[in-house]
Motif scaffolding. Structure first.
Motif: not given
Length: 554
Positions: A398-425
Protein backbone atom coordinates in the motif's frame (compact mmCIF):
# COMPACT_ATOMS: atom_id res chain seq x y z
CA UNK A 1 27.45 -19.50 -11.97
CA UNK A 2 27.85 -23.12 -10.92
CA UNK A 3 25.28 -24.31 -8.41
CA UNK A 4 25.89 -26.79 -5.61
CA UNK A 5 23.40 -29.60 -6.20
CA UNK A 6 20.80 -30.37 -3.56
CA UNK A 7 17.95 -32.81 -3.37
CA UNK A 8 15.39 -30.01 -2.86
CA UNK A 9 16.09 -27.89 -5.95
CA UNK A 10 12.44 -27.95 -7.04
CA UNK A 11 10.91 -27.02 -3.70
CA UNK A 12 8.34 -24.19 -3.61
CA UNK A 13 10.24 -21.96 -1.20
CA UNK A 14 13.28 -21.54 -3.42
CA UNK A 15 11.62 -18.84 -5.55
CA UNK A 16 8.53 -17.95 -3.51
CA UNK A 17 7.05 -14.52 -2.85
CA UNK A 18 6.11 -14.64 0.82
CA UNK A 19 3.90 -12.10 2.62
CA UNK A 20 4.39 -11.43 6.32
CA UNK A 21 1.17 -11.08 8.30
CA UNK A 22 1.54 -9.36 11.67
CA UNK A 23 -1.82 -10.60 12.97
CA UNK A 24 -2.40 -7.98 15.66
CA UNK A 25 -2.30 -5.28 12.98
CA UNK A 26 -3.53 -7.02 9.83
CA UNK A 27 -7.34 -7.11 9.75
CA UNK A 28 -9.89 -6.72 12.55
CA UNK A 29 -13.28 -8.36 11.98
CA UNK A 30 -14.95 -7.63 15.32
CA UNK A 31 -13.99 -3.98 15.90
CA UNK A 32 -12.03 -4.56 19.11
CA UNK A 33 -8.93 -2.82 17.72
CA UNK A 34 -6.96 -6.07 17.28
CA UNK A 35 -6.45 -8.09 14.14
CA UNK A 36 -7.62 -11.70 14.26
CA UNK A 37 -7.47 -15.00 12.38
CA UNK A 38 -10.90 -14.35 10.92
CA UNK A 39 -9.40 -11.19 9.46
CA UNK A 40 -6.66 -13.17 7.71
CA UNK A 41 -9.26 -15.62 6.37
CA UNK A 42 -11.29 -12.69 5.08
CA UNK A 43 -8.29 -11.40 3.11
CA UNK A 44 -7.14 -14.69 1.57
CA UNK A 45 -8.47 -13.62 -1.84
CA UNK A 46 -6.74 -10.23 -1.50
CA UNK A 47 -3.43 -11.98 -0.83
CA UNK A 48 -4.00 -14.40 -3.69
CA UNK A 49 -4.70 -11.49 -6.06
CA UNK A 50 -1.52 -9.82 -4.84
CA UNK A 51 0.31 -12.81 -6.29
CA UNK A 52 2.04 -14.20 -3.22
CA UNK A 53 2.94 -17.85 -2.91
CA UNK A 54 2.83 -18.07 0.88
CA UNK A 55 2.00 -16.15 4.02
CA UNK A 56 4.14 -16.02 7.13
CA UNK A 57 2.09 -15.34 10.26
CA UNK A 58 3.85 -13.76 13.24
CA UNK A 59 3.06 -15.26 16.68
CA UNK A 60 -0.60 -15.94 17.37
CA UNK A 61 -0.19 -18.06 20.51
CA UNK A 62 -1.58 -17.40 24.00
CA UNK A 63 0.59 -14.64 25.43
CA UNK A 64 0.52 -11.85 28.01
CA UNK A 65 1.77 -9.64 25.14
CA UNK A 66 4.80 -8.26 26.98
CA UNK A 67 6.52 -8.32 23.58
CA UNK A 68 3.59 -8.40 21.15
CA UNK A 69 3.25 -12.19 21.23
CA UNK A 70 6.93 -13.13 21.19
CA UNK A 71 6.45 -14.07 24.85
CA UNK A 72 4.66 -17.38 24.32
CA UNK A 73 2.66 -18.90 27.18
CA UNK A 74 1.42 -21.95 25.24
CA UNK A 75 2.96 -23.23 22.01
CA UNK A 76 -0.01 -25.46 21.16
CA UNK A 77 -2.96 -23.06 21.07
CA UNK A 78 -4.20 -19.72 19.72
CA UNK A 79 -4.49 -16.47 21.66
CA UNK A 80 -8.25 -16.11 22.35
CA UNK A 81 -8.00 -12.46 21.26
CA UNK A 82 -7.11 -13.75 17.79
CA UNK A 83 -9.41 -16.76 17.53
CA UNK A 84 -9.22 -20.51 17.94
CA UNK A 85 -7.48 -23.62 16.67
CA UNK A 86 -10.52 -24.33 14.53
CA UNK A 87 -10.03 -20.96 12.84
CA UNK A 88 -6.35 -21.75 12.38
CA UNK A 89 -7.34 -24.97 10.60
CA UNK A 90 -9.79 -23.04 8.42
CA UNK A 91 -7.14 -20.43 7.60
CA UNK A 92 -4.65 -23.09 6.52
CA UNK A 93 -7.32 -24.89 4.48
CA UNK A 94 -8.45 -21.68 2.74
CA UNK A 95 -4.88 -20.70 1.90
CA UNK A 96 -4.13 -24.15 0.50
CA UNK A 97 -7.32 -24.03 -1.57
CA UNK A 98 -5.99 -21.06 -3.55
CA UNK A 99 -2.48 -22.51 -3.79
CA UNK A 100 -0.79 -20.55 -0.99
CA UNK A 101 1.46 -22.07 1.66
CA UNK A 102 1.38 -21.11 5.36
CA UNK A 103 4.45 -20.41 7.49
CA UNK A 104 4.19 -19.68 11.21
CA UNK A 105 6.58 -18.18 13.73
CA UNK A 106 8.34 -20.49 16.20
CA UNK A 107 9.89 -18.77 19.23
CA UNK A 108 12.44 -21.24 20.65
CA UNK A 109 14.94 -18.98 22.44
CA UNK A 110 12.60 -18.04 25.27
CA UNK A 111 9.08 -18.46 26.57
CA UNK A 112 6.78 -16.16 28.48
CA UNK A 113 7.38 -15.99 32.21
CA UNK A 114 3.73 -17.12 32.42
CA UNK A 115 4.47 -20.39 30.61
CA UNK A 116 3.66 -23.31 32.90
CA UNK A 117 7.27 -24.48 32.78
CA UNK A 118 8.66 -21.22 34.15
CA UNK A 119 5.99 -21.05 36.82
CA UNK A 120 6.87 -24.64 37.80
CA UNK A 121 10.55 -23.67 37.89
CA UNK A 122 9.86 -20.81 40.28
CA UNK A 123 7.85 -23.08 42.58
CA UNK A 124 10.35 -25.94 42.46
CA UNK A 125 13.41 -24.07 43.67
CA UNK A 126 17.02 -24.08 42.56
CA UNK A 127 18.84 -27.24 41.44
CA UNK A 128 15.49 -28.80 40.43
CA UNK A 129 14.71 -30.50 37.09
CA UNK A 130 12.13 -27.79 36.48
CA UNK A 131 14.70 -25.00 36.73
CA UNK A 132 17.11 -26.90 34.50
CA UNK A 133 14.86 -26.05 31.55
CA UNK A 134 15.88 -22.39 31.86
CA UNK A 135 19.14 -20.58 32.59
CA UNK A 136 19.31 -19.90 36.33
CA UNK A 137 22.59 -18.94 38.00
CA UNK A 138 23.79 -18.05 41.48
CA UNK A 139 25.75 -14.85 41.98
CA UNK A 140 26.19 -12.73 45.09
CA UNK A 141 25.50 -9.03 44.73
CA UNK A 142 25.88 -8.71 40.97
CA UNK A 143 24.48 -10.51 37.93
CA UNK A 144 26.33 -13.69 36.85
CA UNK A 145 27.92 -11.82 33.92
CA UNK A 146 27.74 -8.48 32.15
CA UNK A 147 25.33 -9.42 29.37
CA UNK A 148 22.82 -6.80 28.29
CA UNK A 149 19.25 -7.24 27.13
CA UNK A 150 18.44 -6.54 23.49
CA UNK A 151 15.70 -4.27 24.80
CA UNK A 152 18.03 -2.31 27.08
CA UNK A 153 19.26 -2.84 30.62
CA UNK A 154 20.80 -6.04 32.03
CA UNK A 155 19.96 -9.49 30.68
CA UNK A 156 19.57 -10.92 34.18
CA UNK A 157 16.77 -10.52 36.71
CA UNK A 158 16.57 -11.62 40.34
CA UNK A 159 14.49 -14.65 41.25
CA UNK A 160 13.68 -13.71 44.84
CA UNK A 161 11.17 -10.93 44.00
CA UNK A 162 9.20 -13.49 41.96
CA UNK A 163 9.08 -16.19 44.63
CA UNK A 164 9.40 -14.24 47.87
CA UNK A 165 11.63 -17.00 49.26
CA UNK A 166 14.85 -16.38 51.12
CA UNK A 167 16.54 -19.39 49.50
CA UNK A 168 16.26 -17.61 46.16
CA UNK A 169 18.36 -14.68 47.30
CA UNK A 170 21.36 -14.22 44.95
CA UNK A 171 19.72 -16.38 42.25
CA UNK A 172 19.17 -14.90 38.80
CA UNK A 173 17.60 -15.96 35.50
CA UNK A 174 18.69 -14.98 31.99
CA UNK A 175 16.51 -13.10 29.49
CA UNK A 176 18.18 -11.77 26.36
CA UNK A 177 15.02 -9.78 25.76
CA UNK A 178 12.40 -8.58 28.28
CA UNK A 179 12.35 -9.92 31.88
CA UNK A 180 9.03 -11.53 30.93
CA UNK A 181 10.91 -13.68 28.38
CA UNK A 182 13.19 -16.13 30.23
CA UNK A 183 15.67 -17.98 28.01
CA UNK A 184 15.42 -21.74 27.63
CA UNK A 185 18.50 -23.86 28.34
CA UNK A 186 19.03 -25.83 25.15
CA UNK A 187 21.33 -28.24 26.95
CA UNK A 188 18.16 -29.68 28.46
CA UNK A 189 16.48 -32.69 26.82
CA UNK A 190 13.00 -31.51 27.84
CA UNK A 191 13.46 -28.36 25.77
CA UNK A 192 14.42 -30.40 22.71
CA UNK A 193 11.36 -32.59 23.19
CA UNK A 194 9.03 -29.61 23.60
CA UNK A 195 9.97 -28.23 20.22
CA UNK A 196 10.01 -31.49 18.31
CA UNK A 197 6.49 -32.05 19.70
CA UNK A 198 5.63 -28.51 18.60
CA UNK A 199 6.85 -29.09 15.03
CA UNK A 200 4.82 -32.28 14.70
CA UNK A 201 1.69 -30.65 16.18
CA UNK A 202 1.64 -27.81 13.68
CA UNK A 203 2.72 -29.96 10.74
CA UNK A 204 -0.20 -32.25 11.54
CA UNK A 205 -2.45 -29.17 11.27
CA UNK A 206 -1.07 -28.54 7.80
CA UNK A 207 1.51 -25.81 8.34
CA UNK A 208 4.09 -25.70 5.53
CA UNK A 209 6.99 -24.05 7.31
CA UNK A 210 8.38 -22.17 10.27
CA UNK A 211 10.16 -18.87 10.63
CA UNK A 212 12.63 -19.38 13.48
CA UNK A 213 12.82 -16.38 15.80
CA UNK A 214 16.31 -15.50 17.10
CA UNK A 215 17.65 -18.56 15.29
CA UNK A 216 21.23 -17.56 16.15
CA UNK A 217 20.60 -17.21 19.89
CA UNK A 218 19.52 -20.58 21.27
CA UNK A 219 22.96 -21.81 22.36
CA UNK A 220 25.19 -19.71 24.61
CA UNK A 221 28.96 -19.96 24.91
CA UNK A 222 30.18 -22.46 27.51
CA UNK A 223 30.61 -20.86 30.92
CA UNK A 224 28.59 -17.78 29.94
CA UNK A 225 31.67 -15.52 29.65
CA UNK A 226 31.44 -11.74 29.81
CA UNK A 227 30.50 -9.89 26.64
CA UNK A 228 33.20 -7.52 25.36
CA UNK A 229 30.44 -5.08 24.45
CA UNK A 230 29.27 -4.78 28.05
CA UNK A 231 25.80 -4.63 29.53
CA UNK A 232 24.46 -1.64 27.58
CA UNK A 233 23.67 -2.82 24.07
CA UNK A 234 22.24 0.62 23.27
CA UNK A 235 24.71 3.53 23.39
CA UNK A 236 23.25 7.04 23.61
CA UNK A 237 19.93 5.74 22.33
CA UNK A 238 21.39 4.10 19.22
CA UNK A 239 23.13 0.90 18.21
CA UNK A 240 25.67 -0.35 15.72
CA UNK A 241 23.67 -2.81 13.59
CA UNK A 242 26.82 -4.67 12.59
CA UNK A 243 27.72 -5.72 16.15
CA UNK A 244 24.41 -5.46 18.01
CA UNK A 245 23.63 -9.15 17.59
CA UNK A 246 27.15 -10.38 18.29
CA UNK A 247 28.77 -11.77 21.43
CA UNK A 248 28.92 -15.04 23.39
CA UNK A 249 25.13 -15.35 23.39
CA UNK A 250 24.83 -15.50 19.60
CA UNK A 251 25.81 -17.65 16.61
CA UNK A 252 27.39 -20.47 18.58
CA UNK A 253 28.15 -23.58 16.56
CA UNK A 254 25.85 -25.68 18.73
CA UNK A 255 22.73 -24.17 17.16
CA UNK A 256 23.31 -26.21 14.04
CA UNK A 257 22.83 -29.49 15.87
CA UNK A 258 19.34 -28.25 16.84
CA UNK A 259 18.38 -27.45 13.27
CA UNK A 260 19.65 -30.77 12.01
CA UNK A 261 17.38 -32.38 14.59
CA UNK A 262 14.45 -30.26 13.39
CA UNK A 263 15.20 -31.05 9.75
CA UNK A 264 14.90 -34.75 10.57
CA UNK A 265 11.50 -34.13 12.16
CA UNK A 266 10.24 -32.15 9.18
CA UNK A 267 11.51 -34.81 6.80
CA UNK A 268 8.91 -37.12 8.33
CA UNK A 269 6.41 -34.93 6.46
CA UNK A 270 8.48 -34.62 3.26
CA UNK A 271 11.01 -32.12 1.96
CA UNK A 272 8.24 -29.58 1.30
CA UNK A 273 8.23 -28.39 4.92
CA UNK A 274 10.61 -25.47 5.30
CA UNK A 275 12.52 -23.49 7.92
CA UNK A 276 13.61 -19.87 7.53
CA UNK A 277 16.18 -18.41 9.92
CA UNK A 278 16.02 -15.04 11.56
CA UNK A 279 19.78 -15.03 12.08
CA UNK A 280 21.48 -11.65 12.36
CA UNK A 281 25.02 -12.89 11.76
CA UNK A 282 28.18 -11.65 10.06
CA UNK A 283 29.92 -12.34 7.76
CA UNK A 284 27.61 -13.85 5.10
CA UNK A 285 29.61 -17.09 5.25
CA UNK A 286 28.30 -17.60 8.79
CA UNK A 287 24.74 -17.07 7.60
CA UNK A 288 25.21 -19.70 4.90
CA UNK A 289 25.84 -22.33 7.58
CA UNK A 290 22.19 -22.12 8.61
CA UNK A 291 20.96 -23.18 5.16
CA UNK A 292 23.03 -26.24 4.50
CA UNK A 293 20.84 -28.98 3.10
CA UNK A 294 20.52 -30.86 6.40
CA UNK A 295 19.42 -27.72 8.26
CA UNK A 296 17.23 -24.82 7.13
CA UNK A 297 15.71 -23.90 3.78
CA UNK A 298 16.17 -20.12 3.89
CA UNK A 299 17.83 -17.38 5.92
CA UNK A 300 16.78 -13.75 5.73
CA UNK A 301 19.37 -11.62 3.97
CA UNK A 302 19.63 -8.91 6.61
CA UNK A 303 22.87 -7.56 5.14
CA UNK A 304 20.80 -6.60 2.11
CA UNK A 305 18.13 -5.01 4.30
CA UNK A 306 20.76 -2.96 6.15
CA UNK A 307 22.81 -1.72 3.21
CA UNK A 308 20.48 1.17 2.39
CA UNK A 309 20.61 3.47 -0.64
CA UNK A 310 24.34 2.90 -1.16
CA UNK A 311 25.15 1.45 -4.58
CA UNK A 312 28.68 0.24 -3.83
CA UNK A 313 27.52 -1.48 -0.64
CA UNK A 314 24.51 -2.96 -2.43
CA UNK A 315 26.67 -4.40 -5.17
CA UNK A 316 29.07 -5.94 -2.63
CA UNK A 317 26.27 -7.50 -0.56
CA UNK A 318 24.63 -9.01 -3.64
CA UNK A 319 27.90 -10.58 -4.76
CA UNK A 320 28.75 -11.89 -1.28
CA UNK A 321 25.38 -13.44 -0.58
CA UNK A 322 24.99 -15.01 -4.02
CA UNK A 323 28.45 -16.55 -3.63
CA UNK A 324 27.91 -17.86 -0.10
CA UNK A 325 24.42 -19.24 -0.79
CA UNK A 326 25.69 -20.88 -3.96
CA UNK A 327 28.41 -22.59 -1.92
CA UNK A 328 25.72 -24.51 -0.02
CA UNK A 329 23.17 -24.72 -2.84
CA UNK A 330 20.64 -22.47 -1.09
CA UNK A 331 18.56 -19.62 -2.55
CA UNK A 332 19.09 -16.03 -1.46
CA UNK A 333 16.12 -14.76 0.53
CA UNK A 334 15.69 -11.03 -0.15
CA UNK A 335 13.97 -8.77 2.36
CA UNK A 336 13.62 -5.01 2.73
CA UNK A 337 11.21 -4.59 5.67
CA UNK A 338 9.67 -6.52 8.54
CA UNK A 339 8.07 -5.95 11.95
CA UNK A 340 11.41 -5.14 13.61
CA UNK A 341 12.76 -2.32 11.42
CA UNK A 342 11.67 1.09 10.15
CA UNK A 343 9.74 0.62 6.90
CA UNK A 344 12.05 0.91 3.91
CA UNK A 345 9.92 3.62 2.27
CA UNK A 346 10.91 5.82 5.22
CA UNK A 347 14.51 4.62 5.61
CA UNK A 348 15.18 5.62 2.01
CA UNK A 349 13.81 9.09 2.73
CA UNK A 350 16.96 9.98 4.67
CA UNK A 351 20.57 10.49 3.71
CA UNK A 352 22.01 6.96 3.36
CA UNK A 353 24.28 7.46 6.37
CA UNK A 354 21.42 8.44 8.68
CA UNK A 355 20.66 5.73 11.24
CA UNK A 356 17.08 4.73 11.96
CA UNK A 357 18.02 1.82 14.22
CA UNK A 358 16.31 3.44 17.22
CA UNK A 359 13.07 4.13 15.39
CA UNK A 360 11.59 7.54 14.56
CA UNK A 361 9.34 9.66 16.73
CA UNK A 362 8.22 13.13 17.61
CA UNK A 363 11.15 15.54 17.71
CA UNK A 364 13.39 13.28 15.59
CA UNK A 365 14.59 14.16 12.09
CA UNK A 366 11.84 13.25 9.65
CA UNK A 367 12.19 11.44 6.31
CA UNK A 368 11.36 12.90 2.94
CA UNK A 369 8.19 10.89 2.35
CA UNK A 370 8.03 11.43 -1.43
CA UNK A 371 11.70 10.56 -1.98
CA UNK A 372 11.42 7.57 0.35
CA UNK A 373 8.48 6.11 -1.55
CA UNK A 374 10.14 6.68 -4.93
CA UNK A 375 13.36 4.99 -3.82
CA UNK A 376 11.44 2.31 -1.95
CA UNK A 377 9.46 1.27 -5.03
CA UNK A 378 12.63 1.33 -7.14
CA UNK A 379 14.52 -0.88 -4.70
CA UNK A 380 11.54 -3.22 -4.41
CA UNK A 381 11.27 -3.65 -8.18
CA UNK A 382 14.99 -4.30 -8.47
CA UNK A 383 14.83 -6.80 -5.60
CA UNK A 384 11.88 -8.67 -7.09
CA UNK A 385 13.87 -9.15 -10.27
CA UNK A 386 16.67 -11.03 -8.51
CA UNK A 387 16.83 -14.84 -8.40
CA UNK A 388 15.69 -16.45 -5.16
CA UNK A 389 12.83 -15.84 -2.73
CA UNK A 390 11.44 -12.45 -1.66
CA UNK A 391 9.40 -11.28 1.32
CA UNK A 392 6.75 -8.57 1.51
CA UNK A 393 5.96 -7.00 4.89
CA UNK A 394 2.25 -6.27 5.28
CA UNK A 395 1.32 -2.77 4.17
CA UNK A 396 4.29 -2.18 1.91
CA UNK A 397 2.03 -3.08 -1.01
CA UNK A 398 0.00 0.00 0.00
CA UNK A 399 3.08 2.23 0.09
CA UNK A 400 2.79 2.71 3.83
CA UNK A 401 5.48 4.84 5.45
CA UNK A 402 6.72 4.47 9.00
CA UNK A 403 4.45 6.19 11.50
CA UNK A 404 6.86 8.83 12.80
CA UNK A 405 4.49 11.05 14.78
CA UNK A 406 3.10 8.50 17.23
CA UNK A 407 2.53 10.03 20.67
CA UNK A 408 5.14 8.69 23.05
CA UNK A 409 2.50 7.72 25.61
CA UNK A 410 0.95 5.36 23.04
CA UNK A 411 4.13 3.33 22.52
CA UNK A 412 4.08 -0.31 23.62
CA UNK A 413 7.48 -1.65 22.48
CA UNK A 414 9.37 -2.85 25.60
CA UNK A 415 12.52 -1.20 24.23
CA UNK A 416 10.97 2.23 24.85
CA UNK A 417 10.58 1.53 28.57
CA UNK A 418 13.74 -0.56 29.06
CA UNK A 419 16.00 2.14 27.57
CA UNK A 420 14.60 4.86 29.79
CA UNK A 421 12.58 6.38 26.92
CA UNK A 422 15.62 6.85 24.69
CA UNK A 423 14.83 4.32 21.97
CA UNK A 424 11.50 4.74 20.19
CA UNK A 425 11.42 1.09 19.15
CA UNK A 426 9.35 -0.73 16.57
CA UNK A 427 5.79 0.49 17.05
CA UNK A 428 5.99 2.78 14.02
CA UNK A 429 6.08 -0.15 11.58
CA UNK A 430 3.39 -2.11 13.44
CA UNK A 431 0.46 0.30 13.18
CA UNK A 432 -2.72 -1.46 11.96
CA UNK A 433 -3.34 -1.47 8.21
CA UNK A 434 -5.89 0.84 6.57
CA UNK A 435 -8.43 -1.18 4.60
CA UNK A 436 -11.28 1.32 4.32
CA UNK A 437 -11.17 4.90 3.00
CA UNK A 438 -13.29 6.10 5.92
CA UNK A 439 -11.16 8.58 7.92
CA UNK A 440 -13.08 7.74 11.10
CA UNK A 441 -12.62 3.97 10.82
CA UNK A 442 -10.14 2.41 8.42
CA UNK A 443 -11.14 -1.09 9.50
CA UNK A 444 -9.95 -1.38 13.12
CA UNK A 445 -12.85 0.20 14.95
CA UNK A 446 -12.57 3.48 16.83
CA UNK A 447 -9.60 2.47 18.97
CA UNK A 448 -6.93 0.35 17.24
CA UNK A 449 -4.29 -1.06 19.59
CA UNK A 450 -1.77 1.42 18.16
CA UNK A 451 -3.09 4.78 16.92
CA UNK A 452 -3.34 5.33 13.18
CA UNK A 453 -2.27 8.68 11.70
CA UNK A 454 -4.98 11.10 10.58
CA UNK A 455 -4.09 10.53 6.91
CA UNK A 456 -4.00 6.72 7.08
CA UNK A 457 -7.27 6.40 5.15
CA UNK A 458 -5.51 7.91 2.11
CA UNK A 459 -3.45 4.69 1.82
CA UNK A 460 -6.50 2.41 2.17
CA UNK A 461 -6.62 -0.71 0.01
CA UNK A 462 -10.21 0.22 -0.83
CA UNK A 463 -9.03 3.52 -2.32
CA UNK A 464 -6.18 1.90 -4.30
CA UNK A 465 -8.12 -1.07 -5.65
CA UNK A 466 -9.35 0.52 -8.90
CA UNK A 467 -6.53 3.01 -9.43
CA UNK A 468 -4.21 1.61 -12.12
CA UNK A 469 -1.41 3.90 -10.88
CA UNK A 470 -1.66 2.84 -7.24
CA UNK A 471 1.13 1.17 -5.31
CA UNK A 472 -1.14 -1.83 -4.73
CA UNK A 473 -1.61 -2.40 -8.46
CA UNK A 474 2.10 -1.83 -9.06
CA UNK A 475 2.82 -4.70 -6.64
CA UNK A 476 0.25 -6.91 -8.35
CA UNK A 477 1.81 -6.23 -11.74
CA UNK A 478 5.31 -6.81 -10.39
CA UNK A 479 4.52 -10.21 -8.85
CA UNK A 480 2.66 -11.31 -12.00
CA UNK A 481 5.55 -10.40 -14.27
CA UNK A 482 8.06 -11.98 -11.90
CA UNK A 483 6.16 -15.25 -12.21
CA UNK A 484 5.71 -14.90 -15.97
CA UNK A 485 9.45 -14.51 -16.56
CA UNK A 486 10.31 -17.06 -13.82
CA UNK A 487 12.83 -14.63 -12.33
CA UNK A 488 12.96 -16.44 -9.00
CA UNK A 489 14.40 -19.49 -10.77
CA UNK A 490 16.61 -17.33 -12.95
CA UNK A 491 20.28 -16.48 -12.93
CA UNK A 492 22.40 -13.41 -12.34
CA UNK A 493 24.95 -11.49 -14.37
CA UNK A 494 26.17 -7.93 -13.93
CA UNK A 495 26.01 -5.78 -17.06
CA UNK A 496 28.80 -3.21 -17.42
CA UNK A 497 27.73 0.43 -17.14
CA UNK A 498 29.86 3.56 -17.10
CA UNK A 499 28.35 4.92 -13.86
CA UNK A 500 28.75 2.64 -10.84
CA UNK A 501 25.69 4.23 -9.18
CA UNK A 502 23.50 2.71 -11.88
CA UNK A 503 23.13 -1.04 -11.32
CA UNK A 504 22.33 -3.17 -14.35
CA UNK A 505 21.76 -6.93 -14.10
CA UNK A 506 20.68 -9.62 -16.55
CA UNK A 507 18.35 -12.34 -15.29
CA UNK A 508 17.25 -14.63 -18.11
CA UNK A 509 15.34 -12.58 -20.69
CA UNK A 510 15.06 -9.57 -18.38
CA UNK A 511 17.54 -6.76 -17.79
CA UNK A 512 17.14 -5.06 -14.41
CA UNK A 513 18.21 -1.43 -14.15
CA UNK A 514 18.33 0.62 -10.95
CA UNK A 515 19.26 4.29 -11.21
CA UNK A 516 20.53 5.31 -7.76
CA UNK A 517 21.70 8.73 -8.96
CA UNK A 518 19.91 12.10 -8.85
CA UNK A 519 19.94 12.44 -12.66
CA UNK A 520 18.35 10.48 -15.53
CA UNK A 521 20.38 7.57 -16.89
CA UNK A 522 20.23 6.03 -20.35
CA UNK A 523 20.45 2.24 -20.60
CA UNK A 524 21.79 1.58 -24.10
CA UNK A 525 20.15 -1.06 -26.27
CA UNK A 526 16.95 -1.99 -28.06
CA UNK A 527 14.58 -2.82 -25.20
CA UNK A 528 10.90 -3.15 -24.48
CA UNK A 529 9.84 -1.74 -21.10
CA UNK A 530 8.25 -4.54 -19.05
CA UNK A 531 7.58 -2.53 -15.87
CA UNK A 532 9.07 0.55 -14.22
CA UNK A 533 8.75 2.14 -10.80
CA UNK A 534 8.78 5.66 -12.25
CA UNK A 535 9.36 7.56 -15.45
CA UNK A 536 11.01 5.39 -18.11
CA UNK A 537 11.02 6.32 -21.79
CA UNK A 538 12.57 5.23 -25.07
CA UNK A 539 15.20 7.65 -26.35
CA UNK A 540 17.70 7.53 -29.16
CA UNK A 541 20.01 4.59 -28.53
CA UNK A 542 18.29 3.17 -25.47
CA UNK A 543 15.91 3.67 -22.56
CA UNK A 544 16.08 6.70 -20.26
CA UNK A 545 15.45 5.95 -16.60
CA UNK A 546 14.56 8.80 -14.24
CA UNK A 547 16.53 9.39 -11.05
CA UNK A 548 15.71 7.00 -8.16
CA UNK A 549 13.89 4.65 -10.50
CA UNK A 550 14.11 1.00 -11.52
CA UNK A 551 12.87 -0.86 -14.58
CA UNK A 552 12.70 -4.32 -16.06
CA UNK A 553 13.63 -4.37 -19.73
CA UNK A 554 13.40 -7.13 -22.32
Amino acid sequence: MNMVMRSDLDQWWRNAVIYQVYPRSFNDTNGDGLGDLAGIIEKIDYLHELGVDAIWISPFYPSPQADAGYDVADYFDINPEYGSLDEARELISRAHAVGMKVIIDVVPNHSSDQHEWFQEALRAGHDSPERARYIFRHSVGEPPNNWGSMFGGPAWSKVEPLTGREEDRDWWYLHLFAPEQPDFDWNNADVHQLFTDYLRFWCDLGVDGFRVDVAHGLVKADGLPDDLRGSDRWVDGDRDPDVFDSGPMFDQDGVHEIYREWRNVLNEYGRDRMLVAEAWVDPPSRGALYVREEEMSQAFNFDYLKCGWRPARLRTIIDQTLREMNNVGAPVTWVLSNHDVVRHTSRFGFDPEHSTEAGIGLGDPQPDRELGLRRGLAMTLFTFGLPGSVYIYQGEELGLPEVTDMPDDARQDPTWLRTGYQVRGRDGCRVPLPWKANPADTGFGAHPWLPQPADWHEFAAERQEDDPQSVLNFYRAMTARRRHYDLGHGDFEWVAYDNNEVLVVRNGKITLALNMTSEPAVIPGQYSIVIASGTCDHVSGGVELAANTAAWLS
